[in-house]
Design an enzyme around this catalytic site. Sequence first.
Site, PDB file in Angstrom:
ATOM      1  N   GLY A  87       0.835  -1.369   0.040  1.00  0.00           N
ATOM      2  CA  GLY A  87      -0.101  -0.028  -0.061  1.00  0.00           C
ATOM      3  C   GLY A  87       0.837   1.199   0.001  1.00  0.00           C
ATOM      4  O   GLY A  87       0.639   2.279  -0.909  1.00  0.00           O
ATOM      5  N   ARG A  97       5.301 -12.978   1.225  1.00  0.00           N
ATOM      6  CA  ARG A  97       4.523 -11.726   1.245  1.00  0.00           C
ATOM      7  C   ARG A  97       4.949 -10.556   0.007  1.00  0.00           C
ATOM      8  O   ARG A  97       3.998  -9.790  -0.533  1.00  0.00           O
ATOM      9  CB  ARG A  97       4.883 -10.817   2.443  1.00  0.00           C
ATOM     10  N   ASP A 156       8.533   1.263   7.451  1.00  0.00           N
ATOM     11  CA  ASP A 156       7.364   0.925   8.175  1.00  0.00           C
ATOM     12  C   ASP A 156       7.609  -0.468   8.892  1.00  0.00           C
ATOM     13  O   ASP A 156       7.312  -1.446   8.328  1.00  0.00           O
ATOM     14  CB  ASP A 156       6.390   0.811   7.279  1.00  0.00           C
ATOM     15  N   CYS A 215       2.806   0.691  13.924  1.00  0.00           N
ATOM     16  CA  CYS A 215       1.285   0.573  14.243  1.00  0.00           C
ATOM     17  C   CYS A 215       1.152   0.318  15.712  1.00  0.00           C
ATOM     18  O   CYS A 215       0.551  -0.629  15.871  1.00  0.00           O
ATOM     19  CB  CYS A 215       0.408  -0.070  13.058  1.00  0.00           C
TER      20      CYS A 215
END
Length: 535
Positions: free
Chosen positions: A118, A142, A182, A235
């Site tokens: 994304g 992945r 990330d 996150c």
Amino acid sequence: MSGYLPIAFTTKMKSLLGEEFDRFMSSYGDPRVYGIRINRLKLGAEEWKSISPMGGAVRPIPWAPVGFYYEEGARPGKHPHYHAGLYYIQEPSAMAPVELLDVRPGHRVLDLCAAPGGKSTQIAANLQGSGVLVSNDNARERTKALAKNIELAGVRNAVVLNEEPSALAPVFLGWFDRILVDAPCSGEGMFRKDESMIAEWEKHSIERCSVMQRHILRDAAAMLAPGGVLVYSTCTFSPEENEAQIAELLAEYPDFEVRPVRHQYGWKPGHPEWAGEAGEVLSAEQSASLAGTVRLWPHHIEGEGHYAAVLTRKGATPSEERQYLEPPVLAEKDAGKRKKVKGNAGAALRAAEKKGGRATKDSGKLQRTGSPARQSGKGRQPEVVDAAAAWHAFAEQELSGGFAGTGSMLSFGSRIYLQPEGMPPLDGLHVVRAGWYVGEAGRNRFEPSQALAMGLRPSEAVRSLNFASDDPDIIRYLKGETLFVEAHNIKMEGNPAQPLKGYVLVCTDGYPVGWGKYTGDGMLKNELPVGWRWM
């Protein structure tokens, strides 16, 4: 949410949040929010609104210029526009890190922990086809979703790798203008969105994640050019994975500093006092700079929990003509530790991503030009297939004069890629996509890829066929069915004397979804790969 929150988690959050704790806990009873981000490689937000049945029922996400909240029942994944790559379904808070990265056309950008893709597609949209995107993930399985999402978005200037950060650092030393980390994390911010993350949190400790993040960050630092920007995001709420990670990096690398983030949209500052022992060795100025990082709390915004820090490396702003080979400056007391840190990075990553695994690196070899051999049958001599010649013949016959393919042509066996200019050699790395995968050569034929179709504009194909998104035939096509079409509906580009028979770029509302093959008698054979079909 219907599940439970671990006692250890709620106890820690109560200690951190104090009087805000009750409000934080009440957010777990709030309904989830849903987001999509429009793909600016294809169209703008206003144009999408004008053609989408969702256009009048979305609300803007304040920190994402082309991001929108949508209602739960809208099901954007069940619309032909999804199959045309016009948008990416993405949690709203997850759109923030790339906006903070400040990617501009021409940049060299690394998305280090990129799957499922994304944020890579968001980066690619900001590059607007100019510059280089390297998308990497160390987990082999992945990278399948990563490569597909990049191809669905129509990205032409991306390379997809399946490596550990420690393997990339020597190849890309000081090479990137922008790096996104990330980082894999304990996932506390996702408990409301995905209750399975609670079980993962109980299985994988914060301490284990912290060790992994520390090594990833240091390898990322080595690949950033002077004057470049690195965004670290998670996150999770855990200070050990957030402020403490940034504090350790600042202590070890004095040529890195925090670029303060403006605290708007309900975003809240980082907490220097949460950095623990790592923060104690910082100067007063460095410690205070941790407040310039940003926390996205679910009780302050419409979105899940995230953390982000924007870091810059001191030095001249990167220019177009440069070859950076300078490693980041280590603090004097840590200068002797770098070798050990790099050596441990791979082991830390492997321990945390057991489902990954690296493919054999000698399973194929990239070459700039070539005539790879193909075995023509058992016991026979291999026949020579000139993949480059096959691609050029296809492009001349099936693509229009307006086709603007750029980059270096590479062959990998019988496959052809257009790789962004200026890439260093990737020898020894596991390459998933060496560039824009345009197709595969066979005997007396060239089979164009789905990635080529998704990256083209209709005007770049000699033949195109457009269906409205509410036409039943586009659903039939997306389900893999053969279609019968009137010849006059096929639009021809360029020479009107071109034969009608051949590859046709199938589109919906003017945006490609795949290839068909027109036989000349009204039949359009469906060339949509099985894995891309409407389910």
